[in-house]
Each structure stands twice: as C-alpha cells, then as structure tokens.
Design a protein around this motif. Structure first.
Motif, PDB file in Angstrom:
ATOM      1  N   GLN A  39       1.011  -1.233  -0.531  1.00  0.00           N
ATOM      2  CA  GLN A  39       0.204  -0.146  -0.310  1.00  0.00           C
ATOM      3  C   GLN A  39       0.756   0.973  -0.048  1.00  0.00           C
ATOM      4  N   LYS A  40       0.589   2.059  -1.172  1.00  0.00           N
ATOM      5  CA  LYS A  40       1.325   3.755  -0.949  1.00  0.00           C
ATOM      6  C   LYS A  40       1.823   4.333   0.498  1.00  0.00           C
ATOM      7  N   ASP A  41       0.288   4.527   1.350  1.00  0.00           N
ATOM      8  CA  ASP A  41       0.243   5.273   2.292  1.00  0.00           C
ATOM      9  C   ASP A  41       1.646   4.662   3.304  1.00  0.00           C
ATOM     10  N   LYS A  42       1.706   2.671   3.227  1.00  0.00           N
ATOM     11  CA  LYS A  42       2.576   2.314   4.530  1.00  0.00           C
ATOM     12  C   LYS A  42       4.240   2.572   3.456  1.00  0.00           C
ATOM     13  N   ILE A  43       4.434   2.508   2.420  1.00  0.00           N
ATOM     14  CA  ILE A  43       5.588   2.760   1.906  1.00  0.00           C
ATOM     15  C   ILE A  43       5.796   4.407   2.995  1.00  0.00           C
ATOM     16  N   MET A  44       4.106   4.754   2.048  1.00  0.00           N
ATOM     17  CA  MET A  44       5.563   6.715   2.741  1.00  0.00           C
ATOM     18  C   MET A  44       5.778   6.474   4.097  1.00  0.00           C
TER      19      MET A  44
ATOM     20  N   SER B 236       6.632   4.181   6.083  1.00  0.00           N
ATOM     21  CA  SER B 236       8.337   3.457   6.019  1.00  0.00           C
ATOM     22  C   SER B 236       9.341   4.224   5.655  1.00  0.00           C
ATOM     23  N   ALA B 237       9.572   5.041   5.219  1.00  0.00           N
ATOM     24  CA  ALA B 237      10.094   6.204   4.707  1.00  0.00           C
ATOM     25  C   ALA B 237      10.388   7.214   5.769  1.00  0.00           C
ATOM     26  N   LEU B 238       9.902   7.442   6.245  1.00  0.00           N
ATOM     27  CA  LEU B 238       9.053   8.464   7.386  1.00  0.00           C
ATOM     28  C   LEU B 238      10.395   8.056   8.693  1.00  0.00           C
ATOM     29  N   ASP B 239       9.551   7.062   8.863  1.00  0.00           N
ATOM     30  CA  ASP B 239       9.703   6.777  10.197  1.00  0.00           C
ATOM     31  C   ASP B 239      10.763   5.198  10.816  1.00  0.00           C
ATOM     32  N   GLY B 240      10.915   4.739   9.489  1.00  0.00           N
ATOM     33  CA  GLY B 240      11.241   3.022   9.187  1.00  0.00           C
ATOM     34  C   GLY B 240      10.968   1.868   9.626  1.00  0.00           C
ATOM     35  N   THR B 241       9.172   2.243   9.998  1.00  0.00           N
ATOM     36  CA  THR B 241       8.595   0.960  10.228  1.00  0.00           C
ATOM     37  C   THR B 241       9.123  -0.190   9.412  1.00  0.00           C
ATOM     38  N   PRO B 242       8.751  -1.324   9.080  1.00  0.00           N
ATOM     39  CA  PRO B 242       8.818  -2.392   8.308  1.00  0.00           C
ATOM     40  C   PRO B 242       7.174  -2.150   7.404  1.00  0.00           C
ATOM     41  N   VAL B 243       7.135  -2.790   6.104  1.00  0.00           N
ATOM     42  CA  VAL B 243       5.929  -2.832   5.324  1.00  0.00           C
ATOM     43  C   VAL B 243       5.820  -4.150   5.116  1.00  0.00           C
ATOM     44  N   VAL B 244       4.705  -4.502   4.691  1.00  0.00           N
ATOM     45  CA  VAL B 244       4.059  -5.948   4.750  1.00  0.00           C
ATOM     46  C   VAL B 244       3.732  -6.312   3.109  1.00  0.00           C
TER      47      VAL B 244
ATOM     48  N   GLY C 112      14.154   0.731   1.054  1.00  0.00           N
ATOM     49  CA  GLY C 112      15.388   1.105   0.381  1.00  0.00           C
ATOM     50  C   GLY C 112      15.698   1.141  -0.243  1.00  0.00           C
ATOM     51  N   ARG C 113      15.404   0.619  -1.317  1.00  0.00           N
ATOM     52  CA  ARG C 113      16.176   0.259  -2.752  1.00  0.00           C
ATOM     53  C   ARG C 113      15.586   0.081  -3.857  1.00  0.00           C
ATOM     54  N   ASP C 114      15.559   1.448  -4.847  1.00  0.00           N
ATOM     55  CA  ASP C 114      14.761   1.993  -6.133  1.00  0.00           C
ATOM     56  C   ASP C 114      14.275   0.260  -6.458  1.00  0.00           C
ATOM     57  N   PRO C 115      12.874   0.091  -6.791  1.00  0.00           N
ATOM     58  CA  PRO C 115      11.842  -1.192  -7.056  1.00  0.00           C
ATOM     59  C   PRO C 115      11.803  -0.662  -8.606  1.00  0.00           C
ATOM     60  N   LYS C 116      12.629   0.082  -8.989  1.00  0.00           N
ATOM     61  CA  LYS C 116      12.548  -0.129 -10.317  1.00  0.00           C
ATOM     62  C   LYS C 116      13.308  -0.647 -11.192  1.00  0.00           C
ATOM     63  N   LYS C 117      14.334  -1.234 -10.223  1.00  0.00           N
ATOM     64  CA  LYS C 117      15.670  -2.219 -10.924  1.00  0.00           C
ATOM     65  C   LYS C 117      15.784  -3.492 -11.095  1.00  0.00           C
ATOM     66  N   TYR C 118      14.371  -3.889  -9.965  1.00  0.00           N
ATOM     67  CA  TYR C 118      14.284  -5.389 -10.120  1.00  0.00           C
ATOM     68  C   TYR C 118      12.458  -5.422 -10.408  1.00  0.00           C
ATOM     69  N   PRO C 119      12.546  -6.990 -10.852  1.00  0.00           N
ATOM     70  CA  PRO C 119      10.903  -7.524 -11.242  1.00  0.00           C
ATOM     71  C   PRO C 119      10.167  -7.609 -10.640  1.00  0.00           C
TER      72      PRO C 119
ATOM     73  N   ASP D  11      -5.978   0.303  -3.002  1.00  0.00           N
ATOM     74  CA  ASP D  11      -4.674   1.754  -3.579  1.00  0.00           C
ATOM     75  C   ASP D  11      -3.332   0.978  -3.355  1.00  0.00           C
ATOM     76  N   LYS D  12      -2.556  -0.151  -4.360  1.00  0.00           N
ATOM     77  CA  LYS D  12      -1.669  -0.974  -3.882  1.00  0.00           C
ATOM     78  C   LYS D  12      -0.454  -0.052  -4.290  1.00  0.00           C
ATOM     79  N   GLY D  13       0.469   0.344  -4.675  1.00  0.00           N
ATOM     80  CA  GLY D  13       2.140   0.557  -5.300  1.00  0.00           C
ATOM     81  C   GLY D  13       2.918  -0.424  -5.392  1.00  0.00           C
ATOM     82  N   LYS D  14       3.508  -0.268  -6.155  1.00  0.00           N
ATOM     83  CA  LYS D  14       5.100  -0.577  -6.840  1.00  0.00           C
ATOM     84  C   LYS D  14       6.331  -0.956  -5.415  1.00  0.00           C
ATOM     85  N   GLY D  15       6.533  -1.525  -3.925  1.00  0.00           N
ATOM     86  CA  GLY D  15       6.974  -1.084  -3.739  1.00  0.00           C
ATOM     87  C   GLY D  15       8.529  -1.234  -4.054  1.00  0.00           C
TER      88      GLY D  15
END
Length: 93
Positions: free
Chosen positions: A37-42, A44-52, A62-69, A87-91
């Motif tokens: 979920q996009k809001d979970k990624i945001m 995580s970026a702010l407070d470093g909590t893990p996402v599922v 912590g890595r650029d998802p565009k570099k991976y399939p 509202d899911k996003g590519k994490g």
C-alpha cells in the motif's frame, strides 16, 4: 541401531528433530519488487517501520524498485483483486 529410531521392544527412544534451514542470503524472494500500500511505503520512509507486501514479505524499503522485476506472487494476488482493489503501489525490494 540408529540414534534416530528407538530399539524395538523397549517402548522408548530419542527423537531428534532436524534443525530448520534459515536463509540469510540473497534468495529469490529478495530479488523482486513487491506490491505494498502506497501510504505504508510513505510511513516507512518517514519512520523506518517495516511494510508487508501482498505476498507476505516483511521488510523496510530502501532500494529502488525499478531495478527489480515484480514479485510474481504479488502480481498474481494484485491481479486477482480486480480493478476495485485497494490503492496498492509497487514497493521496493
């Protein structure tokens, strides 16, 4: 006589359970971009909590998802949700 099997006729024995194999390497599950979920990624970026991810993977992005399939399991789950899904996003990996 094996230490894994009890002696016949004694009624007792020692059961030796195998040690689970824990992978700390860079397995296939680590080589994909996952759907989160996009809001979970945001958050995580702010407070470093893990996402599922949809597939169940838990990590701190912590890595650029565009570099991976895309993870095939995440993709399959996302597609099965139809167009009315959350509202899911590519994490990232």
């Amino acid at each position: 006589m094996s230490t894994l099997e009890p002696e016949r006729g004694t009624g007792t024995g020692t059961l030796v359970e195998p040690t689970p194999q824990t992978s700390h390497g860079d397995g296939d599950h680590e080589r994909f971009a996952h759907y989160v979920q996009k809001d979970k990624i945001m958050a995580s970026a702010l407070d470093g909590t893990p996402v599922v991810a949809l597939c169940g993977k838990v990590w701190v992005p912590g890595r650029d998802p565009k570099k991976y399939p895309v993870c095939p399991l995440c993709k399959e789950i996302y597609e099965s949700m139809g167009s009315g899904g959350d509202d899911k996003g590519k994490g990232d990996k």
